[in-house]
Scaffold this motif. Structure first.
Motif, PDB file in Angstrom:
ATOM      1  N   ARG A 197      66.233  19.581  46.494  1.00 14.48           N
ATOM      2  CA  ARG A 197      66.029  19.861  47.920  1.00 14.48           C
ATOM      3  C   ARG A 197      66.462  18.693  48.807  1.00 14.48           C
ATOM      4  O   ARG A 197      66.158  18.656  49.997  1.00 14.48           O
ATOM      5  CB  ARG A 197      64.550  20.160  48.178  1.00 14.48           C
ATOM      6  N   ALA A 198      67.173  17.729  48.214  1.00 15.05           N
ATOM      7  CA  ALA A 198      67.690  16.575  48.959  1.00 15.05           C
ATOM      8  C   ALA A 198      66.577  15.796  49.641  1.00 15.05           C
ATOM      9  O   ALA A 198      66.716  15.335  50.762  1.00 15.05           O
ATOM     10  CB  ALA A 198      68.733  17.018  49.991  1.00 15.05           C
ATOM     11  N   THR A 199      65.454  15.607  48.929  1.00 14.14           N
ATOM     12  CA  THR A 199      64.345  14.858  49.501  1.00 14.14           C
ATOM     13  C   THR A 199      64.662  13.370  49.527  1.00 14.14           C
ATOM     14  O   THR A 199      65.598  12.904  48.864  1.00 14.14           O
ATOM     15  CB  THR A 199      63.060  15.114  48.697  1.00 14.14           C
ATOM     16  N   GLY A 200      63.880  12.613  50.285  1.00 11.72           N
ATOM     17  CA  GLY A 200      64.087  11.177  50.400  1.00 11.72           C
ATOM     18  C   GLY A 200      63.309  10.395  49.367  1.00 11.72           C
ATOM     19  O   GLY A 200      62.765  10.952  48.396  1.00 11.72           O
ATOM     20  N   LEU A 201      63.217   9.084  49.586  1.00 13.71           N
ATOM     21  CA  LEU A 201      62.585   8.177  48.635  1.00 13.71           C
ATOM     22  C   LEU A 201      61.141   8.552  48.341  1.00 13.71           C
ATOM     23  O   LEU A 201      60.723   8.632  47.173  1.00 13.71           O
ATOM     24  CB  LEU A 201      62.662   6.746  49.161  1.00 13.71           C
ATOM     25  N   SER A 202      60.350   8.800  49.368  1.00 16.05           N
ATOM     26  CA  SER A 202      58.931   9.107  49.164  1.00 16.05           C
ATOM     27  C   SER A 202      58.762  10.367  48.328  1.00 16.05           C
ATOM     28  O   SER A 202      57.865  10.454  47.483  1.00 16.05           O
ATOM     29  CB  SER A 202      58.224   9.267  50.511  1.00 16.05           C
ATOM     30  N   GLY A 203      59.617  11.364  48.552  1.00 19.48           N
ATOM     31  CA  GLY A 203      59.522  12.594  47.778  1.00 19.48           C
ATOM     32  C   GLY A 203      59.944  12.407  46.340  1.00 19.48           C
ATOM     33  O   GLY A 203      59.345  12.964  45.420  1.00 19.48           O
ATOM     34  N   VAL A 216      63.177   1.939  57.877  1.00 19.61           N
ATOM     35  CA  VAL A 216      61.869   1.458  58.319  1.00 19.61           C
ATOM     36  C   VAL A 216      61.327   2.359  59.426  1.00 19.61           C
ATOM     37  O   VAL A 216      60.125   2.664  59.463  1.00 19.61           O
ATOM     38  CB  VAL A 216      61.963  -0.005  58.794  1.00 19.61           C
ATOM     39  N   LYS A 217      62.201   2.819  60.315  1.00 16.46           N
ATOM     40  CA  LYS A 217      61.767   3.749  61.360  1.00 16.46           C
ATOM     41  C   LYS A 217      61.140   5.001  60.743  1.00 16.46           C
ATOM     42  O   LYS A 217      60.176   5.565  61.261  1.00 16.46           O
ATOM     43  CB  LYS A 217      62.950   4.160  62.239  1.00 16.46           C
ATOM     44  N   ARG A 218      61.722   5.428  59.621  1.00 18.27           N
ATOM     45  CA  ARG A 218      61.204   6.627  58.946  1.00 18.27           C
ATOM     46  C   ARG A 218      59.732   6.440  58.558  1.00 18.27           C
ATOM     47  O   ARG A 218      58.905   7.336  58.739  1.00 18.27           O
ATOM     48  CB  ARG A 218      62.057   6.913  57.718  1.00 18.27           C
ATOM     49  N   TYR A 219      59.406   5.275  58.027  1.00 14.96           N
ATOM     50  CA  TYR A 219      58.016   5.002  57.653  1.00 14.96           C
ATOM     51  C   TYR A 219      57.117   4.932  58.888  1.00 14.96           C
ATOM     52  O   TYR A 219      55.991   5.438  58.889  1.00 14.96           O
ATOM     53  CB  TYR A 219      57.923   3.703  56.855  1.00 14.96           C
ATOM     54  N   ALA A 248      57.718  11.369  43.550  1.00 14.86           N
ATOM     55  CA  ALA A 248      57.082  12.497  42.857  1.00 14.86           C
ATOM     56  C   ALA A 248      55.568  12.321  42.733  1.00 14.86           C
ATOM     57  O   ALA A 248      54.904  11.950  43.689  1.00 14.86           O
ATOM     58  CB  ALA A 248      57.758  12.715  41.500  1.00 14.86           C
ATOM     59  N   VAL A 249      55.023  12.592  41.538  1.00 12.70           N
ATOM     60  CA  VAL A 249      53.577  12.546  41.333  1.00 12.70           C
ATOM     61  C   VAL A 249      53.149  11.093  41.188  1.00 12.70           C
ATOM     62  O   VAL A 249      53.605  10.394  40.278  1.00 12.70           O
ATOM     63  CB  VAL A 249      53.171  13.353  40.074  1.00 12.70           C
ATOM     64  N   ARG A 250      52.286  10.637  42.062  1.00 17.55           N
ATOM     65  CA  ARG A 250      51.856   9.231  42.020  1.00 17.55           C
ATOM     66  C   ARG A 250      50.783   9.042  40.946  1.00 17.55           C
ATOM     67  O   ARG A 250      49.837   9.825  40.848  1.00 17.55           O
ATOM     68  CB  ARG A 250      51.298   8.788  43.367  1.00 17.55           C
ATOM     69  N   ALA A 251      50.914   7.984  40.171  1.00 13.10           N
ATOM     70  CA  ALA A 251      49.903   7.687  39.156  1.00 13.10           C
ATOM     71  C   ALA A 251      48.568   7.328  39.790  1.00 13.10           C
ATOM     72  O   ALA A 251      47.502   7.616  39.234  1.00 13.10           O
ATOM     73  CB  ALA A 251      50.376   6.556  38.252  1.00 13.10           C
ATOM     74  N   ASP A 267      58.890   2.459  47.209  1.00 13.54           N
ATOM     75  CA  ASP A 267      58.280   3.131  48.355  1.00 13.54           C
ATOM     76  C   ASP A 267      57.047   2.362  48.832  1.00 13.54           C
ATOM     77  O   ASP A 267      56.832   2.189  50.039  1.00 13.54           O
ATOM     78  CB  ASP A 267      57.900   4.559  47.946  1.00 13.54           C
ATOM     79  N   GLY A 268      56.258   1.873  47.895  1.00 15.95           N
ATOM     80  CA  GLY A 268      55.069   1.091  48.251  1.00 15.95           C
ATOM     81  C   GLY A 268      55.428  -0.215  48.945  1.00 15.95           C
ATOM     82  O   GLY A 268      54.768  -0.621  49.912  1.00 15.95           O
ATOM     83  N   ASP A 269      56.493  -0.868  48.467  1.00 16.86           N
ATOM     84  CA  ASP A 269      56.926  -2.123  49.101  1.00 16.86           C
ATOM     85  C   ASP A 269      57.375  -1.873  50.548  1.00 16.86           C
ATOM     86  O   ASP A 269      57.024  -2.641  51.461  1.00 16.86           O
ATOM     87  CB  ASP A 269      58.071  -2.747  48.309  1.00 16.86           C
TER      88      ASP A 269
END
Length: 333
Positions: A144-150, A266-269, A153-156, A232-234
């Motif tokens: 689905r052409a998702t970005g970095l956060s997507g 960064v604007k995205r976040y 996926a499933v976060r531990a 993504d966390g950084d």
């Protein structure tokens, strides 16, 4: 019942404890969401062996299938046999009119489980997502052409701001077949959800495709998702620091900040943080807003000096100053 090997118990214990932070108290209570499927029943057996007398379990009856009440009883009997306290939870809220039955069930399931865990004094809630679940989610989002956060996926480990509950997925490095073998070895009964084979659902099609592609290793895909989650966390940490330095004075129920000179990533976040902030301070649900949702059209509008609405939040731009507030109610015709 054949006992688990010390290696399996130590492996699960290590996978759970690597997700903890120094802030977690030792010997805390561990809550499990157990559906009755082979994966969650394996998690139940592993957790009970790795952390004796610290584990509690709950099963949510969605009321969508006539068998669901019996499945909750099946889990209750298994818990009684291995000495784990069990609670049956039932969703009382009717499905919404959106037509997304799975989305509604997931939201209500997590609400019930988190409230139960808080009431039981457990700071962590574990679900039985495993390596194949992670790989399926990654591939679905990539398609689905998702970005970095997507793509993370499933976060531990995931926790909402100011939430007393941390959501943990200690089985993301375990394969589906391993977990089924654990449940069978412990002679724990389980049920296979027929919806997992229903070709109407995207996940079922990706699951079948992944099973027919042995050259795609779910564990390696999972490691990729872990690496992206760390990145993504950084970036989120950097954005939170920028938030503090770029925020501008405004109405207490609104958000304003200056994006001058910042890269689009960064604007995205900051956009996601602005939406989250407005939803939180106005006590809005944003139509079940997902922080990993696609915000590219909103970013395009703001960078063009225009305005747009997402999750019932109106965002507008005046030069490099971006303004977020609750969207006005729609006019009736």
């Amino acid at each position: 019942m054949e006992p688990l090997s010390d290696d399996l118990i130590a492996r699960f214990q290590g996978d759970y404890e690597r997700l903890l932070t120094p802030a977690e108290a030792p010997d805390h209570r561990i809550a499990l969401g157990v559906s009755g499927g082979p994966d969650s029943m394996a998690m139940l057996g592993l957790a009970a062996a790795a952390f004796p007398e610290r584990v509690i379990a709950a099963t949510v009856d969605h009321g969508l299938r006539p068998e669901s009440a019996n499945e909750a009883q099946l889990v209750a009997r298994a818990c009684d046999r291995i000495g784990v306290a069990h609670t049956a939870l039932k969703i009382e809220v009717p499905p919404g009119a959106s037509g997304n039955l799975h989305g509604w069930a997931r939201q209500e399931r997590y609400l019930l489980l988190k409230r139960w865990a808080v009431d039981a004094g457990a700071p962590t809630l574990c679900t039985a997502h495993h390596a194949e679940d992670q790989a399926e989610t990654f591939l679905m989002r990539a398609a689905r052409a998702t970005g970095l956060s997507g793509l993370a996926a499933v976060r531990a480990r995931s926790e909402a701001e100011h939430s007393p509950i941390v959501l943990m997925r200690p089985l993301l490095r375990w394969r589906r077949r391993e977990l089924r073998a654990v449940a069978e070895q412990l002679n724990l009964p389980f049920v296979d959800d027929p919806s997992n084979r229903d070709p109407r659902f995207d996940r079922t099609r990706f699951r079948a495709w992944l099973a027919e592609a042995p050259w795609l290793d779910p564990l390696q895909i999972g490691r990729t998702a872990e690496n992206l989650a760390a990145l993504d966390g950084d970036l989120l940490d950097i954005s939170q620091w920028l938030w503090k330095t770029r925020a501008l004075e405004c109405d207490p129920l609104e958000v304003r900040f200056d994006v001058d000179g910042l890269p689009r990533g960064v604007k995205r976040y900051l956009v996601r943080m602005g939406i989250n902030r407005v939803l939180s301070i106005n006590d809005m649900d944003g139509g079940n807003w997902n922080p990993a949702s696609n915000v590219e059209p909103l970013l395009d509008a703001l960078e063009a000096g225009s305005s747009a609405t997402q999750a019932n939040v109106l965002a507008s731009a005046k030069g490099t100053v971006w303004h977020f507030r609750q969207a006005p109610p729609r006019r009736s015709h």
